[in-house]
Scaffold this motif. Sequence first.
Motif, PDB file in Angstrom:
ATOM      1  N   SER A  17     -11.504  -9.513  -0.157  1.00 33.10           N
ATOM      2  CA  SER A  17     -11.215  -9.895   1.104  1.00 33.10           C
ATOM      3  C   SER A  17     -10.244 -11.009   1.291  1.00 33.10           C
ATOM      4  O   SER A  17     -10.471 -12.030   2.111  1.00 33.10           O
ATOM      5  CB  SER A  17     -12.873 -10.079   1.599  1.00 33.10           C
ATOM      6  OG  SER A  17     -13.613 -11.093   0.801  1.00 33.10           O
ATOM      7  N   THR A  18      -9.297 -11.036   0.286  1.00 32.79           N
ATOM      8  CA  THR A  18      -8.253 -11.979   0.491  1.00 32.79           C
ATOM      9  C   THR A  18      -6.985 -11.497   1.083  1.00 32.79           C
ATOM     10  O   THR A  18      -6.095 -12.355   1.419  1.00 32.79           O
ATOM     11  CB  THR A  18      -7.899 -12.979  -0.830  1.00 32.79           C
ATOM     12  OG1 THR A  18      -7.653 -11.753  -1.589  1.00 32.79           O
ATOM     13  CG2 THR A  18      -9.002 -13.793  -1.318  1.00 32.79           C
ATOM     14  N   ASP A  19      -6.706 -10.266   1.752  1.00 31.00           N
ATOM     15  CA  ASP A  19      -5.629  -9.750   2.089  1.00 31.00           C
ATOM     16  C   ASP A  19      -5.655  -9.895   3.640  1.00 31.00           C
ATOM     17  O   ASP A  19      -6.380  -9.196   4.444  1.00 31.00           O
ATOM     18  CB  ASP A  19      -5.562  -8.270   1.821  1.00 31.00           C
ATOM     19  CG  ASP A  19      -4.135  -7.617   2.279  1.00 31.00           C
ATOM     20  OD1 ASP A  19      -3.344  -8.479   3.133  1.00 31.00           O
ATOM     21  OD2 ASP A  19      -4.099  -6.228   2.192  1.00 31.00           O
ATOM     22  N   ILE A  20      -5.082 -11.096   4.123  1.00 33.29           N
ATOM     23  CA  ILE A  20      -5.246 -11.592   5.511  1.00 33.29           C
ATOM     24  C   ILE A  20      -4.294 -10.357   6.341  1.00 33.29           C
ATOM     25  O   ILE A  20      -4.551 -10.529   7.783  1.00 33.29           O
ATOM     26  CB  ILE A  20      -4.657 -12.867   5.714  1.00 33.29           C
ATOM     27  CG1 ILE A  20      -3.010 -12.880   5.547  1.00 33.29           C
ATOM     28  CG2 ILE A  20      -5.359 -13.919   4.911  1.00 33.29           C
ATOM     29  CD1 ILE A  20      -2.426 -14.135   6.033  1.00 33.29           C
ATOM     30  N   SER A  21      -3.575  -9.458   5.953  1.00 38.51           N
ATOM     31  CA  SER A  21      -2.822  -8.450   6.586  1.00 38.51           C
ATOM     32  C   SER A  21      -3.790  -7.357   6.974  1.00 38.51           C
ATOM     33  O   SER A  21      -3.406  -6.715   7.946  1.00 38.51           O
ATOM     34  CB  SER A  21      -1.619  -8.059   6.198  1.00 38.51           C
ATOM     35  OG  SER A  21      -2.168  -7.357   5.169  1.00 38.51           O
ATOM     36  N   ASP A  22      -5.197  -7.359   6.376  1.00 36.08           N
ATOM     37  CA  ASP A  22      -6.146  -6.136   6.689  1.00 36.08           C
ATOM     38  C   ASP A  22      -7.027  -6.622   7.537  1.00 36.08           C
ATOM     39  O   ASP A  22      -7.974  -7.619   6.911  1.00 36.08           O
ATOM     40  CB  ASP A  22      -6.486  -5.709   5.508  1.00 36.08           C
ATOM     41  CG  ASP A  22      -7.717  -4.520   5.355  1.00 36.08           C
ATOM     42  OD1 ASP A  22      -7.923  -4.220   6.484  1.00 36.08           O
ATOM     43  OD2 ASP A  22      -7.938  -4.011   4.468  1.00 36.08           O
ATOM     44  N   PRO A  23      -7.196  -6.169   8.586  1.00 35.14           N
ATOM     45  CA  PRO A  23      -8.147  -6.653   9.719  1.00 35.14           C
ATOM     46  C   PRO A  23      -9.675  -6.507   9.119  1.00 35.14           C
ATOM     47  O   PRO A  23     -10.571  -7.297   9.164  1.00 35.14           O
ATOM     48  CB  PRO A  23      -8.104  -5.803  10.977  1.00 35.14           C
ATOM     49  CG  PRO A  23      -6.766  -5.218  10.969  1.00 35.14           C
ATOM     50  CD  PRO A  23      -6.291  -5.093   9.226  1.00 35.14           C
TER      51      PRO A  23
END
Length: 436
Positions: free
Chosen positions: A155-161
């Motif tokens: 859950s570290t991909d900030i581009s994925d809501p």
Amino acid sequence: MDAVSKTSPTTATLKVGDDSWELPILSGTIGPDVVDIGKLYGQTGMFTYDPGFTSTASCESQITYIDGDAGVLLYRGYPIEQLAENGDFLETCYLLLYGELPTAAQKADFDYRVTRHTMVHEQMSRFFHGFRRDAHPMAVLVASVGAMSAFYHDSTDISDPQQRMIASIRMIAKMPTLAAMAYKYSIGQPFVYPKNDLDYASNFLRMCFSVPCEEYKANPVLSRAIDRIFILHADHEQNASTSTVRLAGSSGANPFACIAAGIACLWGPAHGGANEAALKMLGEIGSVDRIPEYIKRAKDKNDPFRLMGFGHRVYKNYDPRAKIMQKTCHEVLGELGIKDDPLLDIAVELERIALQDEYFVERKLYPNIDFYSGITLRALGFPTAMFTVLFALARTVGWIGQWKEMIEDPGQRIGRPRQLYTGAVQRDYTSIARRK
Ligand code: CMC
């Protein structure tokens, strides 16, 4: 996001010598207008200078509003007094994150989602065992929250809501578990797993104060008090730690790293560390008859001593949170049957004297939230070193809400302040043999 447009005046004029420039004025829904200086450097070749950000709005936000002169604090438009009186902490979290109070169904779903994430990766307990037992729990919290990016890399991909929301829920859910683990580790007791049939506050108290050899029964009055303390601390617009989170997040850093940065900033005694410092100060004063001596010291410009829990950068009136905290303090002491707390006596008298003193009146120095929180938390059984940890636990939702708002703003850019350089001008390197 666009600020509300304004009818007049819409520009401010900056005059330097014979030159002048028009700068747009923007208005919010409430609060002071702002002069938009975004293009100032390009147009004039000058920067603005405001080291403590006393006159600078660093961002546009729709989350929290403070009127420091009137002593007003609103979360998404709702007065803090109403939320603390009628709501619970998870409802406040929902409000801060989504902008509206939840319906019953939304609240049940949110509570369920948070509750399902309360456990931490089992490997984290080994991570904890690497710390010295006498480590400050804030040091442990900074490290363990930072380490969450290693444990919850999915859950570290900030581009994925979707990942942003999971990371947010994970932090709100796991912060009490990590905070309680930091405490248990420091006193040499086994970690207590979360219990999902308890509410957020009762679960936290149980993880802190239960031991495997005894049944633990949550006291609803104390649970309600800690829940209210969490509501009071949940957000406070662009304070130092929130600005730290936003700045860290502006580079695209993952949310766990950003919140760890916020926790590190909160630790300072001028910010979240003030509750610990306020209680230490009350202990140092020791008795009501020594108060005048400390008031004198606080007023002496040659003495670095300050009345901890007094004064605020924004509130030039009674901190609205301090009033609720004072009431909560009395409720907790009453429930625990503590009739005479010498520190409370000192606090009440100190407040009375300071509020009549010309020095404090002139400077509009009033008790802030930290003045009574230390006494309350101590009565609840927390050691002073845990006070700022509780602040961090509660503020996590505010940091996340502000971080999400920033990431979801299409106009978001990396934060990059400039400076007034006063160092050496360019000069040539001299070899070491020729240096004097
Ligand atoms: N005791 C004595 N004098 C004070 C105090 C105090 N607690 N706070 C401010 N002053 C004086 C200060 O000396 C200055 O006087 P003068 O104008 O004669 O030089 C004037 O009041 C203005 O102070 P400042 O330092 O310019 O104000 P600031 O906005 O930079 O600082 C503050 C705000 C909160 C850091 C400061 O009031 C303080 O150090 N308070 C004690 C620490 C504290 O309680 N912090 C918790 C803040 S609330 C929780 C949070 O948001 O984290």
